[in-house]
Write an enzyme that holds these catalytic residues in place. Structure first.
Site, PDB file in Angstrom:
ATOM      1  N   LYS A  22      82.580   9.130  10.423  1.00 15.93           N
ATOM      2  CA  LYS A  22      83.379  10.351  10.636  1.00 15.93           C
ATOM      3  C   LYS A  22      82.952  11.080  11.903  1.00 15.93           C
ATOM      4  O   LYS A  22      83.778  11.446  12.741  1.00 15.93           O
ATOM      5  CB  LYS A  22      83.219  11.283   9.424  1.00 15.93           C
ATOM      6  CG  LYS A  22      83.843  12.648   9.640  1.00 15.93           C
ATOM      7  CD  LYS A  22      83.402  13.666   8.596  1.00 15.93           C
ATOM      8  CE  LYS A  22      82.005  14.127   8.722  1.00 15.93           C
ATOM      9  NZ  LYS A  22      81.730  15.542   8.962  1.00 15.93           N
ATOM     10  N   ASN A  23      81.648  11.298  12.048  1.00 17.74           N
ATOM     11  CA  ASN A  23      81.195  12.136  13.161  1.00 17.74           C
ATOM     12  C   ASN A  23      81.329  11.447  14.519  1.00 17.74           C
ATOM     13  O   ASN A  23      81.445  12.115  15.544  1.00 17.74           O
ATOM     14  CB  ASN A  23      79.765  12.630  12.909  1.00 17.74           C
ATOM     15  CG  ASN A  23      79.739  13.655  11.785  1.00 17.74           C
ATOM     16  OD1 ASN A  23      80.767  14.246  11.444  1.00 17.74           O
ATOM     17  ND2 ASN A  23      78.576  13.861  11.186  1.00 17.74           N
ATOM     18  N   ARG A  93      84.154  21.598  12.345  1.00 17.11           N
ATOM     19  CA  ARG A  93      83.145  21.784  13.377  1.00 17.11           C
ATOM     20  C   ARG A  93      83.537  21.062  14.669  1.00 17.11           C
ATOM     21  O   ARG A  93      83.338  21.555  15.772  1.00 17.11           O
ATOM     22  CB  ARG A  93      81.830  21.203  12.826  1.00 17.11           C
ATOM     23  CG  ARG A  93      80.647  21.488  13.653  1.00 17.11           C
ATOM     24  CD  ARG A  93      80.192  22.894  13.433  1.00 17.11           C
ATOM     25  NE  ARG A  93      79.228  23.306  14.416  1.00 17.11           N
ATOM     26  CZ  ARG A  93      79.075  24.564  14.772  1.00 17.11           C
ATOM     27  NH1 ARG A  93      79.822  25.508  14.250  1.00 17.11           N
ATOM     28  NH2 ARG A  93      78.181  24.884  15.659  1.00 17.11           N
ATOM     29  N   CYS A 117      81.010  22.990   7.675  1.00 15.22           N
ATOM     30  CA  CYS A 117      80.273  23.269   6.449  1.00 15.22           C
ATOM     31  C   CYS A 117      79.299  24.418   6.669  1.00 15.22           C
ATOM     32  O   CYS A 117      78.675  24.527   7.724  1.00 15.22           O
ATOM     33  CB  CYS A 117      79.501  22.026   6.012  1.00 15.22           C
ATOM     34  SG  CYS A 117      80.534  20.829   5.158  1.00 15.22           S
ATOM     35  N   ARG A 122      75.325  28.195  12.961  1.00 14.32           N
ATOM     36  CA  ARG A 122      75.561  27.011  13.796  1.00 14.32           C
ATOM     37  C   ARG A 122      76.008  27.460  15.182  1.00 14.32           C
ATOM     38  O   ARG A 122      77.181  27.402  15.534  1.00 14.32           O
ATOM     39  CB  ARG A 122      76.568  26.078  13.111  1.00 14.32           C
ATOM     40  CG  ARG A 122      76.040  25.621  11.760  1.00 14.32           C
ATOM     41  CD  ARG A 122      76.949  24.661  11.054  1.00 14.32           C
ATOM     42  NE  ARG A 122      76.964  23.339  11.650  1.00 14.32           N
ATOM     43  CZ  ARG A 122      77.692  22.335  11.190  1.00 14.32           C
ATOM     44  NH1 ARG A 122      78.478  22.513  10.155  1.00 14.32           N
ATOM     45  NH2 ARG A 122      77.655  21.152  11.782  1.00 14.32           N
ATOM     46  N   PRO A 123      75.040  27.909  15.988  1.00 15.50           N
ATOM     47  CA  PRO A 123      75.389  28.413  17.312  1.00 15.50           C
ATOM     48  C   PRO A 123      75.934  27.308  18.214  1.00 15.50           C
ATOM     49  O   PRO A 123      75.716  26.124  17.953  1.00 15.50           O
ATOM     50  CB  PRO A 123      74.049  28.918  17.854  1.00 15.50           C
ATOM     51  CG  PRO A 123      73.003  28.183  17.104  1.00 15.50           C
ATOM     52  CD  PRO A 123      73.593  27.861  15.756  1.00 15.50           C
ATOM     53  N   ILE A 124      76.626  27.710  19.281  1.00 13.51           N
ATOM     54  CA  ILE A 124      77.088  26.715  20.260  1.00 13.51           C
ATOM     55  C   ILE A 124      76.596  27.095  21.662  1.00 13.51           C
ATOM     56  O   ILE A 124      77.194  26.718  22.664  1.00 13.51           O
ATOM     57  CB  ILE A 124      78.626  26.544  20.237  1.00 13.51           C
ATOM     58  CG1 ILE A 124      79.317  27.893  20.397  1.00 13.51           C
ATOM     59  CG2 ILE A 124      79.115  25.856  19.003  1.00 13.51           C
ATOM     60  CD1 ILE A 124      80.715  27.723  20.905  1.00 13.51           C
ATOM     61  N   ASP A 125      75.496  27.848  21.685  1.00 14.53           N
ATOM     62  CA  ASP A 125      74.967  28.306  22.975  1.00 14.53           C
ATOM     63  C   ASP A 125      74.628  27.150  23.914  1.00 14.53           C
ATOM     64  O   ASP A 125      74.803  27.248  25.125  1.00 14.53           O
ATOM     65  CB  ASP A 125      73.726  29.190  22.734  1.00 14.53           C
ATOM     66  CG  ASP A 125      72.664  28.493  21.910  1.00 14.53           C
ATOM     67  OD1 ASP A 125      73.012  27.963  20.827  1.00 14.53           O
ATOM     68  OD2 ASP A 125      71.502  28.443  22.333  1.00 14.53           O
ATOM     69  N   ASP A 305      71.790  14.970   7.063  1.00 20.15           N
ATOM     70  CA  ASP A 305      72.992  14.691   6.261  1.00 20.15           C
ATOM     71  C   ASP A 305      72.691  13.843   5.019  1.00 20.15           C
ATOM     72  O   ASP A 305      73.585  13.606   4.201  1.00 20.15           O
ATOM     73  CB  ASP A 305      74.055  13.978   7.118  1.00 20.15           C
ATOM     74  CG  ASP A 305      74.639  14.905   8.172  1.00 20.15           C
ATOM     75  OD1 ASP A 305      74.386  16.125   8.108  1.00 20.15           O
ATOM     76  OD2 ASP A 305      75.339  14.406   9.075  1.00 20.15           O
ATOM     77  N   ILE A 327      66.479  21.129  10.275  1.00 19.11           N
ATOM     78  CA  ILE A 327      67.624  21.236  11.194  1.00 19.11           C
ATOM     79  C   ILE A 327      68.517  22.442  10.852  1.00 19.11           C
ATOM     80  O   ILE A 327      68.830  23.246  11.724  1.00 19.11           O
ATOM     81  CB  ILE A 327      68.488  19.945  11.169  1.00 19.11           C
ATOM     82  CG1 ILE A 327      67.631  18.691  11.268  1.00 19.11           C
ATOM     83  CG2 ILE A 327      69.584  20.001  12.235  1.00 19.11           C
ATOM     84  CD1 ILE A 327      67.131  18.308  12.622  1.00 19.11           C
ATOM     85  N   ARG A 397      86.390  15.983   2.961  1.00 26.12           N
ATOM     86  CA  ARG A 397      86.310  16.116   4.425  1.00 26.12           C
ATOM     87  C   ARG A 397      85.700  14.872   5.051  1.00 26.12           C
ATOM     88  O   ARG A 397      85.950  14.566   6.207  1.00 26.12           O
ATOM     89  CB  ARG A 397      85.386  17.290   4.800  1.00 26.12           C
ATOM     90  CG  ARG A 397      85.864  18.621   4.387  1.00 26.12           C
ATOM     91  CD  ARG A 397      84.839  19.636   4.774  1.00 26.12           C
ATOM     92  NE  ARG A 397      84.909  19.786   6.215  1.00 26.12           N
ATOM     93  CZ  ARG A 397      84.736  20.933   6.857  1.00 26.12           C
ATOM     94  NH1 ARG A 397      84.445  22.009   6.171  1.00 26.12           N
ATOM     95  NH2 ARG A 397      84.833  20.989   8.143  1.00 26.12           N
TER      96      ARG A 397
END
Ligand code: EPZ
Length: 430
Positions: A22-23, A93, A117, A122-125, A305, A327, A397
């Site tokens: 999936k990812n 995500r 999820c 869950r930053p995206i910096d 995961d 994580i 999902r």
């Protein structure tokens, strides 16, 4: 409301075929819009997140032709709308991959801030830091991340933290930047390598994917390609753990055993027999599992995961085990649910101390997120009596035909959507 209902304590036996990752698929489908011709992507899993992403690509003018449930032909060369604000996109995500892909190809993108999820903040910096380093102006306005550049210029980017998403996103923008980009402290996950291989198949120039340092030389154009996504290591691991939890014997097919090394090693630690073949692993478990300690880490460490699924096994192992989540800080939300099934787990900060019980007992529980939901199903398959798992939309999902694949291994599990169907199942198995 849709639920999975199952009767436990039936050893799983037989063979199961694993689908595409999936990812990896999510990133690859986003990257596919960067090509100037059609791209065919095979071995995509037919799961909710993938379908939402494809809808979003269609929504901005990409041509998406679903050849069959696992194959798609995609053409992003006619995209004229760079704003991705499709109703469902913020729930996944991977929507952020459209930022890197659109910015790389069209030098502009506006994408709804990603959800996904709820497993911690869950930053995206780091994604933003990378885009800015390449020369883009990035802002967050009205729930959208906006990125724009006249030109993207290759540069040296050091990621302060190992991030799968940031590595892939920066790589997607950098393959169409001018000159050379170096990403240091890059993530090494198999899907990072898969995305790099896919981009290379379209003409990108990338070296070092799978190591700490990725080197990219930008190209002006990416051409069409035909590519098959790698097998899903987390789906594979989930079935391996389900086999172990039920004292089963399962051949997990269509996998890359190397990607499963951390998972296989931990299964061996707790007393399972794991045999590796070229593209399959066989997991056999007899007797009580043994205690162990795990810490989640970026690849090649033990995957976050697989953490909830591991805790479910350790909850039935002899003695006291510890699980350290390094994580995502909020990945123990399943513990209260598992406690309702008889587990004895105490969480202090990011460490779960698990005192094994002989057996779980069936209960009505709710999936708090995707992997935790799968873990609760494993617990239900091992538990005495009937377990009902609610909120299975999380599980859907990322797991295709989950109950069907488990049933084929002998599990008594069904998806039900009414109280009547639930009662019918209870009567059937009583
Ligand atoms: C990906 O999430 C996966 N999602 C997750 O899978 C997976 O758990 C995770 O990688 C780790 O393997 C997708 O591929 C869609 P990260 P991602 O960036 O990319 C911090 C599943 O169940 N960080 O590697 O969001 C972050 O907070 C899901 O399939 C920053 O600080 O994860 C975390 O602590 C859930 N700033 C760490 O890095 C950033 O800009 C690793 O996150 C980005 C991340």
């Amino acid at each position: 409301m849709e639920q999975y209902v199952m009767r436990g304590r039936i050893p799983l036996n037989g063979e199961v075929e694993i689908g595409g990752a999936k990812n990896a698929a999510l990133a690859i489908l986003a990257a596919a819009i960067q090509a100037s011709d059609s791209v065919i992507v095979e071995n995509i899993p037919n799961v909710r997140d993938v379908n939402v992403l494809l809808e979003a690509i269609r929504g901005i003018g990409g041509i998406v032709d679903r050849i069959d449930p696992h194959t798609v032909r995609l053409n992003g060369s006619l995209i004229t709308d760079y704003r991705v604000d499709y109703e469902y996109i913020k729930k996944i995500r991977a929507s952020y991959y459209l930022l890197g892909a659109l910015l790389g190809k069209y030098k502009q993108a506006e994408v709804a801030l990603p959800g996904g999820c709820d497993i911690g903040s869950r930053p995206i910096d780091l994604h933003i830091k990378g885009f800015r380093a390449l020369g883009a102006e990035v802002s967050i306005e009205h729930g959208l991340i906006k990125a724009k550049a006249d030109r993207l210029i290759g540069t040296h980017i050091y990621l302060d933290k190992v991030s799968v998403g940031a590595t892939i996103n920066i790589m997607m923008a950098a393959v169409m930047a001018e000159g050379k980009t170096i990403i240091e402290n890059a993530a090494k996950e198999p899907h990072v390598v898969d995305v790099a291989n896919f981009l290379s198949s379209m003409g990108a120039r990338i070296r070092g994917a799978g190591t700490d340092v990725i080197r990219i030389v930008g190209v002006e154009n990416l051409h069409g390609s035909e590519y098959a996504v790698i097998p899903d290591q987390i789906e594979a691991g989930t079935f391996m753990f389900a086999a172990a939890a039920t004292q089963g014997d399962v051949l997990v097919k269509n996998v890359i055993p190397k990607h499963l090394e951390a998972t296989s090693a931990k299964l061996a630690d707790i007393g399972c027999t794991v045999r590796e073949y070229d593209d399959a692993v066989r997991v056999t478990m007899k007797g009580r599992m043994k205690r162990t300690q795990i810490t989640t880490l970026p690849y090649p460490g033990f995957p976050t995961d697989m953490q909830p699924q591991m805790s479910v096994l350790l909850g039935m192992a002899e003695g006291t085990s510890t699980v350290t989540e390094s994580i995502f800080e909020n990945r123990f939300k399943y513990v209260d649910e598992l406690t309702r099934m008889g587990a004895n787990i105490k969480v202090e900060s990011n460490i779960a101390v698990i005192s094994g019980v002989e057996c779980y007992t069936g209960a009505i529980v709710s999936a708090p997120d995707l992997r935790a939901g799968a873990a609760l199903v494993i617990a239900g398959l091992a538990a005495d009596g009937v377990t009902v798992v609610d909120d299975i939309h999380y599980i859907e999902r990322g797991y295709e035909a989950f109950p069907q694949k488990l049933s084929a291994l002998g599990a008594q599990i069904e998806k039900v959507s009414t109280e009547k169907e639930l009662q019918k199942f209870r009567l059937k198995v009583s």
